[in-house]
Scaffold this active site. Structure first.
Site, PDB file in Angstrom:
ATOM      1  N   GLN A   1      52.255  27.969  67.581  1.00  0.00           N
ATOM      2  CA  GLN A   1      51.389  29.149  67.709  1.00  0.00           C
ATOM      3  C   GLN A   1      51.709  29.925  68.986  1.00  0.00           C
ATOM      4  O   GLN A   1      51.489  31.121  69.058  1.00  0.00           O
ATOM      5  CB  GLN A   1      49.905  28.722  67.722  1.00  0.00           C
ATOM      6  CG  GLN A   1      49.364  28.261  66.389  1.00  0.00           C
ATOM      7  CD  GLN A   1      49.473  26.768  66.207  1.00  0.00           C
ATOM      8  OE1 GLN A   1      50.360  26.121  66.767  1.00  0.00           O
ATOM      9  NE2 GLN A   1      48.586  26.195  65.411  1.00  0.00           N
TER      10      GLN A   1
ATOM     11  N   ASP B   1      37.950  25.805  69.983  1.00  0.00           N
ATOM     12  CA  ASP B   1      37.527  25.764  68.578  1.00  0.00           C
ATOM     13  C   ASP B   1      36.106  25.260  68.416  1.00  0.00           C
ATOM     14  O   ASP B   1      35.480  25.485  67.373  1.00  0.00           O
ATOM     15  CB  ASP B   1      38.481  24.899  67.767  1.00  0.00           C
ATOM     16  CG  ASP B   1      39.806  25.614  67.617  1.00  0.00           C
ATOM     17  OD1 ASP B   1      40.604  25.583  68.576  1.00  0.00           O
ATOM     18  OD2 ASP B   1      40.026  26.257  66.575  1.00  0.00           O
TER      19      ASP B   1
ATOM     20  N   ASN C   1      40.131  22.131  71.812  1.00  0.00           N
ATOM     21  CA  ASN C   1      41.118  23.196  71.599  1.00  0.00           C
ATOM     22  C   ASN C   1      42.420  22.543  71.154  1.00  0.00           C
ATOM     23  O   ASN C   1      42.529  21.318  71.066  1.00  0.00           O
ATOM     24  CB  ASN C   1      41.312  24.028  72.881  1.00  0.00           C
ATOM     25  CG  ASN C   1      42.093  25.302  72.615  1.00  0.00           C
ATOM     26  OD1 ASN C   1      41.816  26.022  71.658  1.00  0.00           O
ATOM     27  ND2 ASN C   1      43.106  25.578  73.413  1.00  0.00           N
ATOM     28  N   LYS C   2      43.394  23.366  70.870  1.00  0.00           N
ATOM     29  CA  LYS C   2      44.681  22.902  70.343  1.00  0.00           C
ATOM     30  C   LYS C   2      45.214  21.701  71.123  1.00  0.00           C
ATOM     31  O   LYS C   2      45.155  21.676  72.354  1.00  0.00           O
ATOM     32  CB  LYS C   2      45.680  24.070  70.402  1.00  0.00           C
ATOM     33  CG  LYS C   2      47.064  23.789  69.877  1.00  0.00           C
ATOM     34  CD  LYS C   2      47.091  23.230  68.489  1.00  0.00           C
ATOM     35  CE  LYS C   2      46.399  24.091  67.466  1.00  0.00           C
ATOM     36  NZ  LYS C   2      46.084  23.379  66.201  1.00  0.00           N
TER      37      LYS C   2
HETATM   38  O1  MRU Z   1      45.207  25.246  64.489  1.00  0.00           O
HETATM   39  P1  MRU Z   1      44.884  26.635  64.965  1.00  0.00           P
HETATM   40  O2  MRU Z   1      46.089  27.489  65.127  1.00  0.00           O
HETATM   41  O3  MRU Z   1      43.807  27.275  64.128  1.00  0.00           O
HETATM   42  O4  MRU Z   1      44.262  26.416  66.410  1.00  0.00           O
HETATM   43  C1  MRU Z   1      43.779  27.516  67.114  1.00  0.00           C
HETATM   44  C2  MRU Z   1      43.416  27.203  68.507  1.00  0.00           C
HETATM   45  O5  MRU Z   1      43.423  26.076  68.928  1.00  0.00           O
HETATM   46  C3  MRU Z   1      42.935  28.344  69.340  1.00  0.00           C
HETATM   47  O6  MRU Z   1      43.249  28.113  70.677  1.00  0.00           O
HETATM   48  C4  MRU Z   1      41.438  28.427  69.136  1.00  0.00           C
HETATM   49  O7  MRU Z   1      41.101  28.768  67.840  1.00  0.00           O
HETATM   50  C5  MRU Z   1      40.698  29.269  70.086  1.00  0.00           C
HETATM   51  S1  MRU Z   1      41.156  30.946  70.279  1.00  0.00           S
HETATM   52  C6  MRU Z   1      40.698  31.829  68.997  1.00  0.00           C
END
Ligand code: MRU
Length: 336
Positions: free
Chosen positions: A191, A232, A242-243
């Site tokens: 990402q 998240d 978060n990720k």
């Molecule tokens: O797996 P994803 O790409 O949906 O993960 C997204 C994230 O971890 C973002 O950092 C998170 O949604 C916060 S920013 C909108």
């Protein structure tokens, strides 16, 4: 604002940029099928916590486009299907709960679809507003010309507006406070190197992509002034999911005495989670680690451990930027 559209509603169809193809191809998905949108969320064609919620809200409305007098069984089928797509981003459940309330209050009405659609549009518009406010509230974190490191993708692709952490970076850049950005590539789905790089490029912000494991080296060489990422799901005590790899960064920041910030709208706060231990963590399919673009890169027979998110404990978070304020520790989001 961004100079591309990642999610919009037109001619009774939801239009999503297919994020799995970026930045190589800018292709759009046009659909009025809630099942197709569910699959898009599962495949990460649309991803990022607020964007998932917005897509699910439109999907919910579309599910009632050609249905008159829907029964509870159909409602449950739609709701449960959308709720089953991804488990960690609480914005999904937050948006679905809002849609459910509107459904219950109006299910007998002939104009149900229109009413549901209006609520989805309201959720989308509110997110745009919250993104702008996070950008404004985030300006406080910059004390001078700053080099920022970020993780995953938090911009227009991940939200309905200009982003969460990305909105803070963008506004900092526009105000002459952000001079350079390092974007973690964000293994395994990239990402950072695909989506954040795409957005930084479109915004004209100078940046480099780095492998996730380079963050420590960058900090050791005094290249990073602060880290800002999204979330998240945030627990009442400020623990933030978060990720995967975000927690690593927070620990590194502590060691190098670098401020570590989270930016997220209040729709990401889950009052049912007292601490991070209550947050459900998504695990992804093993093929996302043992293969790349369909090419096997290690043996299929090896076990894979693939959490999509981690939780950063509140004591490692310098501040949490929402649309309301820059919140400082000790965090207590029970009244937010
Ligand atoms: O797996 P994803 O790409 O949906 O993960 C997204 C994230 O971890 C973002 O950092 C998170 O949604 C916060 S920013 C909108």
């Amino acid at each position: 604002m961004s100079n591309f559209k990642s999610i919009y509603f037109e001619n009774d169809k939801l239009v999503l940029i297919n994020q799995t193809l970026l930045p190589i191809k800018e292709e759009y998905i046009f659909t009025d099928d809630y099942e197709r949108i569910s699959v898009s969320i599962e495949r990460l064609e649309v991803r990022g916590a607020p964007a998932i919620g917005i897509a699910a809200a439109y999907a919910f409305a579309l599910a009632f486009k050609n249905i008159s007098n829907p029964d509870d069984e159909y409602f449950k089928k739609v709701f449960n299907r959308l709720a089953s797509t991804r488990p960690t981003a609480v914005n999904l459940f937050w948006a679905l709960e809002r849609m459910k309330k509107i459904f219950i209050a109006n299910k007998q009405k002939e104009s149900l679809y229109k009413i549901l659609l209006n609520e989805a549009i309201r959720i989308h518009n509110e997110d745009i507003e919250m993104c702008n406010k996070m950008g404004e509230n985030g300006l406080e974190i910059f004390t001078g010309e700053t080099t920022v490191l970020t993780h995953c993708n938090t911009g227009a692709l991940a939200t309905g507006g200009s982003g969460t952490a990305f909105s803070v970076i963008l506004n900092g850049y526009k105000n002459g406070l952000v001079k350079y950005v390092y974007a973690d590539e964000t293994r395994p789905l990239l990402q950072g190197s695909r989506l954040t790089a795409f957005e930084l490029d479109k915004a004209g912000i100078p940046f480099s992509i780095n492998s996730d494991s380079t963050a420590a080296f960058l900090m050791q060489k005094n290249k990073i002034d602060l880290v800002v990422v999204g979330s998240d799901r945030i627990a009442v005590n400020g623990d933030a999911a978060n990720k995967i790899g975000t927690y690593n960064l927070a620990v590194l920041c502590k060691h190098h005495n670098i401020p570590f910030y989270i930016a997220a709208p209040t729709s990401t706060i889950d009052k049912n989670c007292k601490t991070g231990d209550d947050i459900t963590i998504e695990f992804r399919d093993k093929k996302e680690l043992n293969s790349f673009k369909g090419v096997q890169i290690t043996s299929e027979k090896y076990n894979v451990f693939a959490p999509a998110f981690d939780v950063t404990p509140n004591e490692l978070i310098t501040g949490i930027i929402t649309e309301k304020a820059l919140h400082k520790p000790p965090y207590n989001f029970s009244g937010v």
